[in-house]
Design a protein around this motif. Structure first.
Motif, mmCIF file in Angstrom:
data_model
loop_
_atom_site.group_PDB
_atom_site.id
_atom_site.type_symbol
_atom_site.label_atom_id
_atom_site.label_comp_id
_atom_site.label_asym_id
_atom_site.label_seq_id
_atom_site.Cartn_x
_atom_site.Cartn_y
_atom_site.Cartn_z
ATOM 1 N N ARG A 178 -8.593 9.870 -57.995
ATOM 2 C CA ARG A 178 -8.245 9.523 -59.364
ATOM 3 C C ARG A 178 -7.833 8.058 -59.458
ATOM 4 N NH1 ARG A 178 -4.875 14.086 -62.568
ATOM 5 N NH2 ARG A 178 -4.994 12.355 -64.049
ATOM 6 N N LYS A 179 -8.340 7.368 -60.463
ATOM 7 C CA LYS A 179 -8.033 5.955 -60.671
ATOM 8 C C LYS A 179 -7.121 5.722 -61.873
ATOM 9 C CE LYS A 179 -10.696 4.796 -57.256
ATOM 10 N NZ LYS A 179 -10.118 4.298 -55.982
ATOM 11 N N ASP A 180 -6.842 6.778 -62.642
ATOM 12 C CA ASP A 180 -5.987 6.630 -63.812
ATOM 13 C C ASP A 180 -4.523 6.673 -63.390
ATOM 14 O OD1 ASP A 180 -6.370 9.366 -63.071
ATOM 15 O OD2 ASP A 180 -5.332 9.927 -64.912
ATOM 16 N N ARG A 181 -3.634 6.440 -64.340
ATOM 17 C CA ARG A 181 -2.196 6.434 -64.052
ATOM 18 C C ARG A 181 -1.641 7.853 -64.152
ATOM 19 N NH1 ARG A 181 0.193 1.798 -67.881
ATOM 20 N NH2 ARG A 181 -1.097 2.942 -69.388
ATOM 21 N N TYR A 182 -2.097 8.720 -63.238
ATOM 22 C CA TYR A 182 -1.686 10.115 -63.262
ATOM 23 C C TYR A 182 -0.184 10.265 -62.966
ATOM 24 C CZ TYR A 182 -1.694 9.874 -58.156
ATOM 25 O OH TYR A 182 -1.437 9.532 -56.851
ATOM 26 N N TRP A 183 0.389 9.245 -62.326
ATOM 27 C CA TRP A 183 1.796 9.284 -61.953
ATOM 28 C C TRP A 183 2.729 8.977 -63.120
ATOM 29 C CZ3 TRP A 183 3.410 4.569 -63.439
ATOM 30 C CH2 TRP A 183 2.467 3.539 -63.450
ATOM 31 N N LEU A 184 2.184 8.513 -64.245
ATOM 32 C CA LEU A 184 3.031 8.094 -65.354
ATOM 33 C C LEU A 184 3.769 9.265 -65.983
ATOM 34 C CD1 LEU A 184 4.018 5.853 -67.205
ATOM 35 C CD2 LEU A 184 1.975 6.199 -68.624
ATOM 36 N N GLU A 185 3.061 10.358 -66.247
ATOM 37 C CA GLU A 185 3.710 11.506 -66.885
ATOM 38 C C GLU A 185 4.834 12.079 -66.028
ATOM 39 O OE1 GLU A 185 2.683 15.943 -68.727
ATOM 40 O OE2 GLU A 185 1.063 14.627 -68.060
ATOM 41 N N PRO A 186 4.622 12.338 -64.725
ATOM 42 C CA PRO A 186 5.748 12.817 -63.906
ATOM 43 C C PRO A 186 6.925 11.850 -63.885
ATOM 44 C CG PRO A 186 3.671 13.140 -62.745
ATOM 45 C CD PRO A 186 3.362 12.321 -63.962
ATOM 46 N N THR A 187 6.633 10.556 -63.877
ATOM 47 C CA THR A 187 7.710 9.559 -63.870
ATOM 48 C C THR A 187 8.526 9.627 -65.147
ATOM 49 O OG1 THR A 187 6.371 8.084 -62.486
ATOM 50 C CG2 THR A 187 8.243 7.113 -63.648
ATOM 51 N N LEU A 188 7.849 9.733 -66.293
ATOM 52 C CA LEU A 188 8.552 9.827 -67.569
ATOM 53 C C LEU A 188 9.373 11.110 -67.658
ATOM 54 C CD1 LEU A 188 5.779 8.535 -70.022
ATOM 55 C CD2 LEU A 188 7.816 7.307 -69.232
ATOM 56 N N ILE A 189 8.851 12.189 -67.098
ATOM 57 C CA ILE A 189 9.581 13.458 -67.115
ATOM 58 C C ILE A 189 10.857 13.351 -66.288
ATOM 59 C CG2 ILE A 189 9.518 15.863 -66.351
ATOM 60 C CD1 ILE A 189 6.595 15.935 -67.173
ATOM 61 N N VAL A 190 10.763 12.742 -65.105
ATOM 62 C CA VAL A 190 11.954 12.545 -64.270
ATOM 63 C C VAL A 190 12.990 11.716 -65.016
ATOM 64 C CG1 VAL A 190 12.831 11.398 -62.202
ATOM 65 C CG2 VAL A 190 10.777 12.793 -62.062
ATOM 66 N N ALA A 191 12.546 10.633 -65.649
ATOM 67 C CA ALA A 191 13.472 9.765 -66.374
ATOM 68 C C ALA A 191 14.101 10.494 -67.563
ATOM 69 C CB ALA A 191 12.743 8.506 -66.851
ATOM 70 N N GLY A 192 13.270 11.216 -68.331
ATOM 71 C CA GLY A 192 13.765 11.904 -69.519
ATOM 72 C C GLY A 192 14.737 13.025 -69.192
ATOM 73 N N LEU A 193 14.366 13.892 -68.252
ATOM 74 C CA LEU A 193 15.240 15.011 -67.901
ATOM 75 C C LEU A 193 16.509 14.529 -67.208
ATOM 76 C CD1 LEU A 193 12.731 17.751 -66.651
ATOM 77 C CD2 LEU A 193 13.890 17.596 -68.860
ATOM 78 N N SER A 194 16.400 13.510 -66.372
ATOM 79 C CA SER A 194 17.585 12.991 -65.683
ATOM 80 C C SER A 194 18.573 12.399 -66.682
ATOM 81 C CB SER A 194 17.189 11.935 -64.652
ATOM 82 O OG SER A 194 16.354 12.494 -63.650
ATOM 83 N N ALA A 195 18.059 11.628 -67.659
ATOM 84 C CA ALA A 195 18.929 11.024 -68.665
ATOM 85 C C ALA A 195 19.610 12.099 -69.502
ATOM 86 C CB ALA A 195 18.120 10.074 -69.553
ATOM 87 N N TRP A 196 18.860 13.125 -69.868
ATOM 88 C CA TRP A 196 19.436 14.184 -70.701
ATOM 89 C C TRP A 196 20.495 14.962 -69.930
ATOM 90 C CZ3 TRP A 196 20.512 19.258 -71.344
ATOM 91 C CH2 TRP A 196 20.739 19.698 -72.655
ATOM 92 N N LEU A 197 20.217 15.275 -68.667
ATOM 93 C CA LEU A 197 21.178 16.019 -67.853
ATOM 94 C C LEU A 197 22.455 15.210 -67.628
ATOM 95 C CD1 LEU A 197 18.814 17.669 -65.219
ATOM 96 C CD2 LEU A 197 20.126 18.840 -67.000
ATOM 97 N N LEU A 198 22.306 13.911 -67.417
ATOM 98 C CA LEU A 198 23.482 13.060 -67.227
ATOM 99 C C LEU A 198 24.324 13.023 -68.487
ATOM 100 C CD1 LEU A 198 25.114 11.065 -65.535
ATOM 101 C CD2 LEU A 198 23.603 9.239 -66.364
ATOM 102 N N TYR A 199 23.669 12.846 -69.637
ATOM 103 C CA TYR A 199 24.399 12.834 -70.907
ATOM 104 C C TYR A 199 25.079 14.179 -71.138
ATOM 105 C CZ TYR A 199 25.302 12.911 -75.920
ATOM 106 O OH TYR A 199 25.906 13.036 -77.145
ATOM 107 N N GLY A 200 24.342 15.269 -70.928
ATOM 108 C CA GLY A 200 24.904 16.588 -71.155
ATOM 109 C C GLY A 200 26.084 16.882 -70.241
ATOM 110 N N PHE A 201 25.989 16.466 -68.983
ATOM 111 C CA PHE A 201 27.083 16.690 -68.036
ATOM 112 C C PHE A 201 28.345 15.966 -68.490
ATOM 113 C CE2 PHE A 201 29.528 15.592 -64.238
ATOM 114 C CZ PHE A 201 29.627 16.823 -63.597
#
Length: 271
Positions: free
Chosen positions: A27-50
């Motif tokens: 694969r030559k596309d940025r397949y890693w972008l979606e997992p990266t955004l998910i890690v950032a989004g869920l981590s930020a939400w969990l930190l705020y919620g905690f």
């Protein structure tokens, strides 16, 4: 047909019969972008919620009866009496959330949710990070062993989640009656928006779909359940969107209630 010598689950992309390709993926596309955004989004939400769950402050606006869902139902003996709609009976301790009766089940519901499983399997665990990209793990056992076998608890946490969303709905209704009687403010609209998002996420759940249509051999003999199954199935196609939108609405309503309760802003009143 006989199974291969190395078993049905242990082959994968490294099986002897697979082509030897030097690259990890073509694969030559940025397949890693979606997992990266998910890690950032869920981590930020969990930190705020905690932080918010254990802050134990700025969760209730007495003037307009706004109660954030992060503290509902507020059952701690440390809760403001007006915010404890169902009584105060759980211990008041810095390490025990004011909403200790609901938060563990809500967290378990999201952790075992079919969409969130896909999200954190692909992002945090890279199992696999994307289609046509090999799993980083050497073997695959599915959800048949501890702790992943606990994912089966999802069907039970769904019923508890329905009760909690009903409580959140009641909180939103009570917020229309402030200290000065009936009124409508921006906070009411934010609370209602959050309740709608929570209902859409909950009703679009795969477990909800199974409740109405699971194990039915003949839909024609159960027309009411079939209609509800059809409705829930349409919602289910957007379960991912509702999952993220409900997270966003939870952040929005909690931050708004905190801002008003802390005196950072004043609630915009319409009526």
């Amino acid at each position: 047909m006989a199974e291969p010598a190395d078993g049905p689950l242990s082959g994968g992309v490294k099986a002897p019969s697979r082509a030897r390709i030097g690259w990890r993926t073509l694969r030559k596309d940025r397949y890693w972008l979606e997992p990266t955004l998910i890690v950032a989004g869920l981590s930020a939400w969990l930190l705020y919620g905690f932080v918010r769950v254990f802050m134990q402050d700025f969760y209730y606006v007495a003037e307009h009866h706004y109660l954030t869902p992060f503290y509902s139902p507020c059952t701690s003996t440390g809760c403001v009496e007006a915010a404890a709609h169902f009584g105060r009976f759980t211990p008041d301790h810095p390490l025990i959330p004011f909403a200790a009766l609901s938060l563990p089940f809500l967290l378990l519901l999201r952790l075992t949710c079919y969409y969130y499983r896909k999200a954190y399997y692909r992002s945090f665990w890279m199992s696999p990070p994307a289609c046509a990209v090999p799993d980083r793990h050497a073997s695959y056992t599915g959800e048949t062993r501890f702790p992943l076998i606990l994912q089966n608890l999802h069907r039970y946490t769904f019923y508890i989640a329905v009760v909690i969303v009903l409580i959140n709905t009641w909180d939103a209704i009570l917020a229309f009656g402030g200290e000065d009687g009936f009124g409508v403010g921006l906070g009411n609209l934010v609370l209602l928006f959050n309740v709608v998002m929570l209902w859409l996420y909950t009703l679009s759940c795969h477990s909800c779909r199974h409740v109405f249509g699971g194990r039915l051999r003949h839909f024609s003999r159960h027309p009411v359940r079939y209609r509800w199954w059809t409705f829930v199935s349409k919602l289910n196609t957007r379960h991912m969107q509702y999952a993220w939108m409900s997270l966003g609405s939870l952040f929005l309503v909690d931050f708004y209630v905190m801002a008003v309760a802390a005196g950072w802003i004043s609630d915009l009143r319409f009526f």
